[in-house]
Design an enzyme around this catalytic site. Structure first.
Site, PDB file in Angstrom:
ATOM      1  N   SER A 188      -5.542  10.373   1.061  1.00  0.00           N
ATOM      2  CA  SER A 188      -6.743   9.654   0.621  1.00  0.00           C
ATOM      3  C   SER A 188      -7.662  10.644  -0.075  1.00  0.00           C
ATOM      4  O   SER A 188      -7.605  11.854   0.192  1.00  0.00           O
ATOM      5  CB  SER A 188      -7.466   9.068   1.836  1.00  0.00           C
ATOM      6  N   TYR A 201     -10.530   9.769  10.681  1.00  0.00           N
ATOM      7  CA  TYR A 201      -9.701   9.284   9.573  1.00  0.00           C
ATOM      8  C   TYR A 201      -9.541  10.347   8.477  1.00  0.00           C
ATOM      9  O   TYR A 201      -8.426  10.670   8.055  1.00  0.00           O
ATOM     10  CB  TYR A 201     -10.333   8.023   8.981  1.00  0.00           C
TER      11      TYR A 201
HETATM   12  P1  NAD Z   1      -4.209  -2.484   4.823  1.00  0.00           P
HETATM   13  O1  NAD Z   1      -5.014  -2.822   6.020  1.00  0.00           O
HETATM   14  O2  NAD Z   1      -3.867  -3.589   3.917  1.00  0.00           O
HETATM   15  O3  NAD Z   1      -2.878  -1.761   5.268  1.00  0.00           O
HETATM   16  C1  NAD Z   1      -2.801  -0.921   6.384  1.00  0.00           C
HETATM   17  C2  NAD Z   1      -1.622  -1.379   7.210  1.00  0.00           C
HETATM   18  O4  NAD Z   1      -1.358  -0.415   8.246  1.00  0.00           O
HETATM   19  C3  NAD Z   1      -1.814  -2.679   7.945  1.00  0.00           C
HETATM   20  O5  NAD Z   1      -1.484  -3.786   7.160  1.00  0.00           O
HETATM   21  C4  NAD Z   1      -0.880  -2.535   9.137  1.00  0.00           C
HETATM   22  O6  NAD Z   1       0.318  -3.212   8.889  1.00  0.00           O
HETATM   23  C5  NAD Z   1      -0.587  -1.053   9.198  1.00  0.00           C
HETATM   24  N1  NAD Z   1      -0.873  -0.518  10.538  1.00  0.00           N
HETATM   25  C6  NAD Z   1      -2.063  -0.083  11.021  1.00  0.00           C
HETATM   26  N2  NAD Z   1      -1.911   0.309  12.295  1.00  0.00           N
HETATM   27  C7  NAD Z   1      -0.596   0.113  12.618  1.00  0.00           C
HETATM   28  C8  NAD Z   1       0.172   0.319  13.782  1.00  0.00           C
HETATM   29  N3  NAD Z   1      -0.346   0.841  14.906  1.00  0.00           N
HETATM   30  N4  NAD Z   1       1.485  -0.014  13.748  1.00  0.00           N
HETATM   31  C9  NAD Z   1       2.045  -0.551  12.639  1.00  0.00           C
HETATM   32  N5  NAD Z   1       1.354  -0.752  11.498  1.00  0.00           N
HETATM   33  C10 NAD Z   1       0.054  -0.419  11.487  1.00  0.00           C
HETATM   34  O7  NAD Z   1      -5.031  -1.345   4.071  1.00  0.00           O
HETATM   35  P2  NAD Z   1      -4.624  -0.346   2.864  1.00  0.00           P
HETATM   36  O8  NAD Z   1      -5.899   0.120   2.316  1.00  0.00           O
HETATM   37  O9  NAD Z   1      -3.642  -0.946   1.966  1.00  0.00           O
HETATM   38  O10 NAD Z   1      -4.009   0.883   3.636  1.00  0.00           O
HETATM   39  C11 NAD Z   1      -2.804   1.488   3.247  1.00  0.00           C
HETATM   40  C12 NAD Z   1      -2.931   3.010   3.276  1.00  0.00           C
HETATM   41  O11 NAD Z   1      -3.780   3.428   2.220  1.00  0.00           O
HETATM   42  C13 NAD Z   1      -3.536   3.575   4.561  1.00  0.00           C
HETATM   43  O12 NAD Z   1      -2.809   4.726   4.944  1.00  0.00           O
HETATM   44  C14 NAD Z   1      -4.924   3.956   4.125  1.00  0.00           C
HETATM   45  O13 NAD Z   1      -5.439   5.007   4.907  1.00  0.00           O
HETATM   46  C15 NAD Z   1      -4.660   4.400   2.705  1.00  0.00           C
HETATM   47  N6  NAD Z   1      -5.846   4.459   1.854  1.00  0.00           N
HETATM   48  C16 NAD Z   1      -6.550   3.329   1.580  1.00  0.00           C
HETATM   49  C17 NAD Z   1      -7.671   3.430   0.771  1.00  0.00           C
HETATM   50  C18 NAD Z   1      -8.481   2.208   0.460  1.00  0.00           C
HETATM   51  O14 NAD Z   1      -9.578   2.351  -0.098  1.00  0.00           O
HETATM   52  N7  NAD Z   1      -8.031   1.025   0.777  1.00  0.00           N
HETATM   53  C19 NAD Z   1      -8.061   4.658   0.247  1.00  0.00           C
HETATM   54  C20 NAD Z   1      -7.323   5.778   0.545  1.00  0.00           C
HETATM   55  C21 NAD Z   1      -6.201   5.674   1.351  1.00  0.00           C
END
Ligand code: NAD
Ligand code: MG
Length: 297
Positions: A188, A201
């Site tokens: 991230s 985080y």
């Molecule tokens: P999202 O909520 O759509 O996806 C995250 C997913 O993680 C969930 O759908 C869930 O299925 C899974 N998850 C969480 N805890 C879990 C567990 N204990 N067991 C199994 N599955 C689990 O959100 P997103 O933003 O698409 O996140 C995807 C990745 O992107 C993450 O690693 C997040 O840190 C990273 N990220 C997101 C952003 C942002 O702004 N959205 C920015 C930087 C990084």
């Protein structure tokens, strides 16, 4: 308009101002306002992952769902990991993978349980007849303003989800991965610019970068490439389900990223496709920052 259409990146996707909203973690994407753009209507595949067999965590929603759709349209079979309470989101994504003519296998479970990580890998190998792409996208983010309010259990769970799970999945997968295989982890922009209200985080994301760079050197000797995507602010279920202060949602992404808006999940998918495709054969231990211009090392 597909991802190859020439366009001004500032306006290629809308500048959203989401209303204040709150869901219970992990949140359902179909209940978000606005609903994120996963590329359902816009992502066009060109055969870049033909015949590949991919395991994707967090594949029910957000970035993971956009990656599942893109991978299927590029010709890969997909095994999806997600939490049992996300079945409704997962079903929609599974249908899109099938509509692309690829096989889909759903393996709900909790990645903080190492036994599930191993079952997930075994099921993927069995269902797809092998495995050559591992994509760790699942993640946990919960905003907590004051250190005194950050539960010990939450701190640990964030590490278990964002760091330990990737370790357990990769460790279980490596014996199955033939030379040419790829692993893509998810960091991230917070790895470099930690927000003060998510110290657990942000520090896990720095760990993901470092772990991946060490592992990349070890595994390239077996023909396996490890790389990282580091997204910037992206409109996903993570945000309205405790990831950020809901009062800040109307400004989400607008001030952090120089591009002036948040990303849609569909804009993250091509980075994962590139790092998984054989076309990136000399890219090893790299972090591809997809963050709208936020300075990164
Ligand atoms: P999202 O909520 O759509 O996806 C995250 C997913 O993680 C969930 O759908 C869930 O299925 C899974 N998850 C969480 N805890 C879990 C567990 N204990 N067991 C199994 N599955 C689990 O959100 P997103 O933003 O698409 O996140 C995807 C990745 O992107 C993450 O690693 C997040 O840190 C990273 N990220 C997101 C952003 C942002 O702004 N959205 C920015 C930087 C990084
Ligand atoms: Mg989800």
């Amino acid at each position: 308009m597909d991802q190859y259409a020439f366009a001004d990146p500032r306006t290629r996707y809308p500048r959203i101002s989401p209303p204040v909203q709150q869901q219970e973690e992990p949140g359902l994407q179909q209940e978000m306002t606005p609903v994120p753009d996963l590329g359902e209507h816009g992502y066009r595949g060109t055969g870049r992952l033909t015949g590949r067999r991919a395991l994707i965590t967090g594949a029910d929603s957000g970035i993971g769902a956009a990656v599942a759709i893109a991978f299927a349209r590029e010709g890969a079979d997909v095994t999806m990991s997600y939490l049992p309470e996300e079945e409704d989101d997962a079903a929609q994504i599974a249908a899109l993978v099938e509509a692309a003519g690829r096989s889909v296998t759903r393996v709900p479970g909790d990645l903080t349980d190492p036994a599930y990580c191993r079952t997930l890998v075994d099921t993927a190998v069995h269902a797809m007849g092998g495995l050559d792409a591992v994509v760790n996208i699942a993640g946990k983010q919960r905003w907590v303003e004051r250190l005194e309010d950050l539960d010990d259990a939450l701190f640990e769970e964030t590490y278990r989800t964002n760091v330990f799970a990737a370790f357990h999945v990769i460790k279980a997968a490596v014996p199955h991965l033939p030379p040419g295989s790829t692993i893509v982890n998810t960091a991230s922009a917070e790895a470099y610019q930690p927000a003060p209200d998510r110290i657990d985080y942000a520090s896990t994301k720095a760990a993901v970068n470092n772990l991946s760079k060490g592992l990349a050197q070890q595994l390239v000797e077996r023909g396996i490439r490890v790389n990282v995507v580091a997204p910037g602010p992206t409109w996903t279920a993570l945000q309205p389900s405790g990831g950020v202060d809901p009062e800040t949602l109307p400004d989400f992404g607008a001030s952090e990223a120089p591009i002036g808006r948040a990303a849609q999940p569909v804009e993250q998918a091509p980075a994962y496709v590139f790092l998984t495709s054989a076309e990136s054969s000399f890219v090893v231990g790299a972090t591809l920052n997809v963050n709208g211009g936020m300075p990164s090392p």
